[in-house]
Design a protein around this motif. Structure first.
Motif, PDB file in Angstrom:
ATOM      1  N   UNK A   3     -63.758  -1.102  88.380  1.00 46.56           N
ATOM      2  CA  UNK A   3     -64.063  -0.994  86.950  1.00 46.56           C
ATOM      3  C   UNK A   3     -65.254  -1.860  86.577  1.00 46.56           C
ATOM      4  N   UNK A   4     -65.401  -3.014  87.248  1.00 39.73           N
ATOM      5  CA  UNK A   4     -66.449  -3.953  86.856  1.00 39.73           C
ATOM      6  C   UNK A   4     -67.817  -3.316  87.024  1.00 39.73           C
ATOM      7  N   UNK A   5     -68.073  -2.717  88.196  1.00 42.42           N
ATOM      8  CA  UNK A   5     -69.374  -2.073  88.399  1.00 42.42           C
ATOM      9  C   UNK A   5     -69.512  -0.821  87.555  1.00 42.42           C
ATOM     10  N   UNK A   6     -68.388  -0.129  87.310  1.00 42.03           N
ATOM     11  CA  UNK A   6     -68.456   1.069  86.469  1.00 42.03           C
ATOM     12  C   UNK A   6     -68.873   0.686  85.049  1.00 42.03           C
ATOM     13  N   UNK A   7     -68.320  -0.426  84.546  1.00 42.59           N
ATOM     14  CA  UNK A   7     -68.688  -0.891  83.205  1.00 42.59           C
ATOM     15  C   UNK A   7     -70.164  -1.289  83.173  1.00 42.59           C
ATOM     16  N   UNK A   8     -70.612  -2.017  84.214  1.00 44.17           N
ATOM     17  CA  UNK A   8     -72.027  -2.417  84.266  1.00 44.17           C
ATOM     18  C   UNK A   8     -72.930  -1.184  84.214  1.00 44.17           C
ATOM     19  N   UNK A   9     -72.601  -0.188  85.043  1.00 43.67           N
ATOM     20  CA  UNK A   9     -73.437   1.008  85.117  1.00 43.67           C
ATOM     21  C   UNK A   9     -73.424   1.768  83.791  1.00 43.67           C
ATOM     22  N   UNK A  10     -72.256   1.836  83.155  1.00 45.02           N
ATOM     23  CA  UNK A  10     -72.173   2.554  81.881  1.00 45.02           C
ATOM     24  C   UNK A  10     -73.000   1.876  80.807  1.00 45.02           C
TER      25      UNK A  10
ATOM     26  N   UNK B 238     -62.537   6.720  82.207  1.00 42.70           N
ATOM     27  CA  UNK B 238     -63.636   6.771  81.234  1.00 42.70           C
ATOM     28  C   UNK B 238     -64.916   6.207  81.853  1.00 42.70           C
ATOM     29  N   UNK B 239     -64.790   5.031  82.463  1.00 43.10           N
ATOM     30  CA  UNK B 239     -65.977   4.392  83.039  1.00 43.10           C
ATOM     31  C   UNK B 239     -66.572   5.242  84.153  1.00 43.10           C
ATOM     32  N   UNK B 240     -65.710   5.892  84.928  1.00 41.21           N
ATOM     33  CA  UNK B 240     -66.194   6.745  86.006  1.00 41.21           C
ATOM     34  C   UNK B 240     -67.033   7.885  85.462  1.00 41.21           C
ATOM     35  N   UNK B 241     -66.537   8.525  84.407  1.00 41.31           N
ATOM     36  CA  UNK B 241     -67.270   9.657  83.819  1.00 41.31           C
ATOM     37  C   UNK B 241     -68.597   9.186  83.237  1.00 41.31           C
ATOM     38  N   UNK B 242     -68.539   8.150  82.407  1.00 43.16           N
ATOM     39  CA  UNK B 242     -69.764   7.676  81.758  1.00 43.16           C
ATOM     40  C   UNK B 242     -70.750   7.184  82.815  1.00 43.16           C
ATOM     41  N   UNK B 243     -70.254   6.389  83.754  1.00 41.90           N
ATOM     42  CA  UNK B 243     -71.126   5.826  84.793  1.00 41.90           C
ATOM     43  C   UNK B 243     -71.826   6.914  85.585  1.00 41.90           C
TER      44      UNK B 243
ATOM     45  N   UNK C  68     -79.853   6.955  76.841  1.00 45.10           N
ATOM     46  CA  UNK C  68     -78.964   6.489  75.774  1.00 45.10           C
ATOM     47  C   UNK C  68     -78.142   7.652  75.220  1.00 45.10           C
ATOM     48  N   UNK C  69     -78.801   8.790  74.970  1.00 44.13           N
ATOM     49  CA  UNK C  69     -78.089   9.960  74.465  1.00 44.13           C
ATOM     50  C   UNK C  69     -77.010  10.383  75.451  1.00 44.13           C
ATOM     51  N   UNK C  70     -77.359  10.364  76.743  1.00 44.01           N
ATOM     52  CA  UNK C  70     -76.390  10.744  77.773  1.00 44.01           C
ATOM     53  C   UNK C  70     -75.168   9.829  77.706  1.00 44.01           C
ATOM     54  N   UNK C  71     -75.429   8.514  77.586  1.00 43.27           N
ATOM     55  CA  UNK C  71     -74.318   7.558  77.575  1.00 43.27           C
ATOM     56  C   UNK C  71     -73.421   7.791  76.364  1.00 43.27           C
ATOM     57  N   UNK C  72     -74.028   8.117  75.209  1.00 45.21           N
ATOM     58  CA  UNK C  72     -73.227   8.352  74.004  1.00 45.21           C
ATOM     59  C   UNK C  72     -72.368   9.608  74.166  1.00 45.21           C
TER      60      UNK C  72
END
Lengths: 272, 268
Positions: free
Chosen positions: A101-108, A189-194, B223-227
């Motif tokens: 999760x830590x790296x996923x949060x950083x990447x996101x 969530x972090x996986x998807x966003x990252x 940024x748009x992608x992240x949102x």
């Protein structure tokens, strides 16, 4: 942790966020900068290197923060504060906290924080500061550059300080509530966003194209590629690298392939 | 001349370290550095004037991400020094400084490639448990190499004169510079692939492709992608975990309101 100890941490977040670009490199960009930023936290969590268990944990944590990272230094303090509190949570509760999760949060976070940070500092503050500064300097006043320095310094300092503090306190406050199923949700969530951000990075940060044209018909190969799948070459090269990493190619080989391959492929006229 | 070159070299070190150690406080900008050069060489007015005109020219150039444009910050220092030392006009001085800016850009590309090797030394140091060495790769070696990257060209340009630099730029073959440029793109691709390899799994591959296509076809920025990704992820989490036994407890439902501070999900 005492008030004094927290104060010291915030200073570390500030100074070490500012110093994040000192080893900026093409391969992983600000990776060592982030490691340098979080190193005091890791050293504090795992103080005893004689204990083989702690030493293994510490190595694992140091390795975790050697991953690709790139962010505006000022806003990056937020990620640094948050990651520091996550490392503390992880050390306190290794059973329930998934370290990925830590790296996923950083990447996101690095994409949005860079977007906001670059447009604010490079786009807004810099233009205001130097617009004023140039005007005064043209009149021969040394106040021009001095004013430009002051206008640049103050927001940079304040934002870095409070971003680090906010990231750290938010992390400590909310992450303690995460348990069992919650962790899975956060991870999901972090996986998807990252990964969506990484996909976006492939299309916007690599920038490989081909100069090949067919003289008989006047067709430009790059135009054809773009009309079918824009940035297909970037995707292809990244996936080739990914495949070689998965096949466990030696890093030295991969670096050699990158540099020598770049010179060769460019000389043949296939890619630029 | 030797001492002058030395002093100007250190102005260059100050300039590069602004973005390396101080998070780019804009102290590296031509307006500031040219004024400092003017101050040190005893002609503040020329320093201010040259600084203001170069600053005006380059105010529109924004350095974001990995791009390496001609290095105007390096050129500005040399340019103001020439203007003061040789009484040249700003335009003449700038024309002399441009080859140096191009050379500076090449050195920048080369240096950032070399610094990739420090990453691997740090990787190995961590494996051996030598944490101090891993940290020093960043704070000692990074600082030193970046400082040299500015100190050496500025020192040589001022000490040997611009003719020398111009000849040097002509000697370097384009196949080498263009090739290194492509190599640096391959290295970036490698870095991104390394990041991917730690996160990608079968279930999540579609999201990687989604992010890629949204930029490729629609041209959204990161940024748009992240949102959009955050919103999508929250919606999907709601669908996936709503009936899950793990969070169906009263306790879990109460916590769900504020379980993730990173997303704007307070209203859910």
């Amino acid at each position: 942790m005492s008030k004094n100890g927290d104060f010291k941490k915030y200073w570390q977040f500030l100074w070490r966020s500012w110093a994040i670009q000192t080893s900026w490199n093409y391969e992983r960009q600000m990776n060592m900068g982030f490691l340098y930023g979080i190193a005091p936290t890791l050293d504090r969590i795992y103080p005893n290197e004689k204990d083989p268990q702690q030493l293994a944990y510490k190595k694992e944590a140091y390795q975790r923060h050697m991953a690709f990272y790139n962010c505006t230094p000022q806003t990056s303090a937020f990620t640094l504060g948050l990651a520091a509190s996550m490392e503390e949570q992880y050390a306190a509760d290794r059973e329930n906290f998934n370290p990925d999760t830590i790296n996923a949060v950083k990447t996101s976070l690095m994409g949005p924080l860079s977007g906001v940070g670059d447009s604010f500092f490079q786009g807004t503050i810099r233009i205001i500061a130097f617009g004023l500064g140039i005007q005064l300097a043209q009149q021969g006043s040394i106040l021009g550059p001095i004013l430009a320095m002051i206008i640049s310094f103050i927001p940079s300092f304040l934002i870095t300080w409070f971003a680090g503090k906010l990231g750290y306190t938010m992390g400590s406050k909310y992450l303690t509530k995460l348990q069992g199923g919650m962790m899975d949700q956060l991870m999901y969530i972090c996986g998807i966003v990252g990964l969506m951000v990484i996909g976006a990075m492939v299309a916007s940060m690599v920038g490989i194209s081909t100069p090949i044209t067919f003289e008989s018909t006047g067709l430009v190969l790059q135009d054809i590629v773009d009309s079918i799948l824009p940035h297909a070459l970037d995707l292809g090269i990244v996936m080739a690298m990914y495949a070689m990493i998965k096949k466990r190619f030696k890093t030295g080989w991969l670096l050699g392939i990158c540099i020598l391959g770049g010179i060769l492929v460019n000389a043949v006229g296939v890619l630029v | 001349m030797f001492v002058t070159s030395l002093i100007l070299g250190f102005v260059g070190v100050f300039c590069i370290l602004d973005s390396r150690l101080l998070g780019r406080l804009n102290f590296e900008r031509p307006l500031i550095t040219c004024t400092i050069v003017g101050l040190l060489l005893g002609n503040i007015q020329t320093g201010l004037a040259v600084g203001a005109s170069i600053e005006l020219m380059s105010l529109g150039l924004v350095v974001i991400g990995a791009a390496a444009p001609p290095d105007m910050n390096m050129a500005a220092i040399i340019c103001s020094a020439f203007a003061i030392l040789t009484d040249a006009s700003t335009e003449t001085a700038l024309a002399l400084a441009i080859p140096i800016a191009v050379l500076g850009q090449m050195i920048g590309v080369l240096m950032r490639t070399i610094l990739s090797n420090l990453t691997h030394v740090a990787d190995r140091s961590i494996e051996q448990g030598n944490f101090r060495r891993a940290r020093s790769m960043h704070i000692v070696w990074g600082t030193l190499l970046y400082s040299l990257m500015y100190f050496v060209p500025i020192f040589l340009a001022v000490y040997l004169g611009t003719d020398f630099v111009q000849k040097l730029v002509e000697i370097i073959p384009t196949w080498l510079t263009d090739g290194l440029n492509l190599g640096s793109k391959f290295l970036t691709a490698y870095g991104i692939a390394l990041l991917m390899s730690s996160m990608l799994n079968k279930d999540l591959t579609v999201y990687f492709l989604l992010g890629f296509f949204l930029v490729g076809y629609i041209g959204l920025n990161i940024t748009a992608i992240a949102i959009f990704a955050s919103i999508l992820a929250i919606v999907l989490t709601g669908l996936k975990f709503r009936s899950g036994p793990a969070v169906a407890t009263a306790n879990g439902a109460a916590l769900a309101d504020d379980y993730d501070p990173l997303e704007d999900d307070d209203d859910l």
